[in-house]
Design an enzyme around this catalytic site. Structure first.
Site, PDB file in Angstrom:
ATOM      1  N   SER A 198     -13.922-125.879 -19.412  1.00 43.06           N
ATOM      2  CA  SER A 198     -12.557-125.620 -18.956  1.00 43.06           C
ATOM      3  C   SER A 198     -11.544-126.187 -19.960  1.00 43.06           C
ATOM      4  CB  SER A 198     -12.362-126.172 -17.543  1.00 43.06           C
ATOM      5  OG  SER A 198     -11.180-125.690 -16.964  1.00 43.06           O
ATOM      6  N   GLU A 312     -15.312-116.861 -12.393  1.00 46.69           N
ATOM      7  CA  GLU A 312     -14.252-117.765 -12.840  1.00 46.69           C
ATOM      8  C   GLU A 312     -12.978-117.583 -12.014  1.00 46.69           C
ATOM      9  OE1 GLU A 312     -14.843-120.047 -14.860  1.00 46.69           O
ATOM     10  OE2 GLU A 312     -16.199-119.434 -16.461  1.00 46.69           O
ATOM     11  N   HIS A 403     -16.303-121.367 -11.359  1.00 42.42           N
ATOM     12  CA  HIS A 403     -15.842-122.162 -12.489  1.00 42.42           C
ATOM     13  C   HIS A 403     -16.399-123.582 -12.368  1.00 42.42           C
ATOM     14  CE1 HIS A 403     -13.005-123.128 -15.708  1.00 42.42           C
ATOM     15  NE2 HIS A 403     -12.615-124.192 -15.028  1.00 42.42           N
TER      16      HIS A 403
END
Length: 505
Positions: A198, A312, A403
């Site tokens: 990330s 995601e 995610h």
């Protein structure tokens, strides 16, 4: 049990005393720069003063100020004690005196540059280190302490040397510490892999573009980086002035006035008083936007592995991206593109289509752009897609892997996680974690600019324009690791053209 006497290591700054975790050496809370407090707030990290005697390295160092509840909910656990004095790192090593130096893996945690810490449970380096690597995790400045611009602060520098990306400079300082000290832990300072997820992945890409980071690492792994544009320095200055006004400072507030503001007053601030989850472009650390640098072929010449997860979209709200709105904007602006996308996806529910489109534009397209940029400069790049969902949780993740879901598989730390709603991890889950972490180790140990494939249980070729291969993880339950040619080729080519107009902060 290894000789306890070897728990003491002499670094360039002084002696450290660590601890043992089974057969591994662990050193926690090692300072890598001077505390960035008082007059050092919003300044580049400064050199440590060497200490006398033995320093205890058996407890985690403080994390940067942040929202604890949000970190518990979405950041990976409890970040522990908060302080502006947060520049600490941790080291796991299997052997302090190996026959040959071990590959080094330096982890940059995610959390939108606003939450997280290197000490969180998913990032424990034990399982990776047990496979023959020295693992380093670190804390760095977050939020306004990590990224900030204000005319009074910028005036402290020559016009061509302004610093706004303090978090990136912290990461660079940690890499400099690794260069100085990692041989004492058995590591090879000539084989350092920088990896992150990330905002940590976005940091890896940013450091690939920073002239100040060149030569400090030799390869990178980029997990779920996002394509949101960097914040221009002029815009960051405007936000900085709004923050100063929020705290009651005059328009002509001095740098001293800003540094006198209480540290705990910043983390609760939200937009428009906070910058987005991206670095600032235009300072000495990141002179040009990251993506523009890659597209121009000016990134550092280091091998990269890059990929993203199948759902995601689970985090897009945090990035300010409304999936339904993205689709509505597309329909209004370009009806032909909207119809083309419906045909490419063959999804006829607008909510699901918007979720897939937003996911791909914010996350899926960037790995393709990066491996193409690597190929253009004759540098190796590998692209992956993570779609594995724990066997007993398929109903909780109907759209695929969220995610961050790959992180405990990469670190092989499933045993530190609480399964969703009391469900347990299965032997198949643990097997995927073992195999995925081994693949990351293979990259750290073997990948080079001369590599044409990674040799493991599946030989994974580098990406080339004429051999567009993606490693698929978890798509097929019977065969969780496989290769696919031309994955998402059509839709991602379209998104590359549309990205600038559709994905905005």
């Amino acid at each position: 049990m290894k000789n306890q006497r070897r728990l003491r290591i002499l670094t360039a700054e002084g002696e450290l005393r660590g601890s043992m975790d089974d057969e591994l050496f662990v050193f926690k809370g090692i300072p890598y720069a001077a505390p960035p407090v008082g007059a050092l707030r919003w300044r580049p990290p400064q050199a440590l003063q060497p200490w006398q005697g033995e320093r205890d390295a058996t407890a985690w160092g403080p994390a940067s100020w942040q929202n604890r509840d949000y970190c518990l909910l979405a950041g990976g656990g409890d970040p522990g004690h908060f302080s502006e004095d947060c520049l600490y790192l941790n080291v796991w090593t299997p052997d302090i005196e190996p026959a040959r130096p071990l590959p080094v893996m330096v982890w940059l945690h995610g959390g939108g540059f606003s939450i997280g810490a290197g000490s969180l449970d998913p990032y424990r380096g034990k399982a990776l280190a047990a496979q023959g690597a020295v693992v380093v995790t670190l804390n760095y400045r977050l939020g306004h302490f990590g990224f900030f611009a204000h005319p009074a602060l910028d005036a402290e520098y020559p016009a061509d040397s302004v610093v706004n990306n303090f978090a990136l400079l912290d990461q660079i300082a940690a890499l400099q510490w690794v260069q100085r000290n990692i041989p004492a832990f058995g590591g090879d300072r000539r084989n350092i892999t920088l990896f992150g997820e990330s905002s940590g992945a976005r940091s890896v890409l940013s450091l690939c573009c920073s002239p100040l980071a060149e030569g400090l690492f030799h390869k990178g792994i980029v997990q779920s980086a996002y394509s949101l544009p960097d914040t221009p320095r002029v815009q960051a200055q405007q936000v900085g002035q709004q923050v100063a006004a929020h705290f009651g400072l005059a328009a002509k507030a001095s740098a001293s006035d800003l540094r006198a503001l209480p540290a705990d007053g910043f983390w609760p601030l939200q937009r428009p008083l906070a910058l987005g989850p991206v670095p600032i472009s235009g300072d000495i650390v990141l002179p040009q936007p990251m993506l523009a640098t890659f597209m121009a072929g000016r990134q550092h010449r280091v091998p990269l592995m890059i990929g993203s997860n199948s759902d995601e979209a689970s985090v897009l709200d945090f990035f300010g991206v409304d999936a339904t709105q993205v689709l509505q904007q597309l329909r209004q602006k370009n009806r032909l593109s909207y119809q083309l996308i419906k045909w490419l996806y063959d999804i006829h529910d607008d909510a699901l289509l918007g979720r897939a489109v937003a996911r791909d534009m914010a996350f899926s397209v960037l790995p393709l752009l990066v491996v193409q940029a690597q190929h253009n400069i004759g540098m190796s790049g590998w692209r992956y897609w993570f779609d594995y969902v724990s066997e007993q949780s398929h109903d909780l993740y109907p759209h695929g892997a969220w995610h961050g879901n790959e992180v405990p598989y990469v670190f092989n730390t499933l045993d530190t996680q609480t399964p969703a709603e009391g469900r347990s991890y299965t032997a198949a889950d643990y097997a995927v974690a073992t195999r995925l972490s081994a693949l990351w180790i293979t990259f750290a140990r073997d990948a080079s600019e001369f590599s044409y494939q990674l040799r493991s249980e599946i030989d994974w070729p580098v990406w080339r324009s004429d051999n567009d291969v993606t490693l698929m993880v978890g798509r097929d339950a019977e065969k969780p690791f496989s290769l696919q040619h031309r994955f998402m080729r059509g839709r991602l080519r379209l998104f590359r053209l549309m990205m600038r107009s559709m994905v905005k902060l």
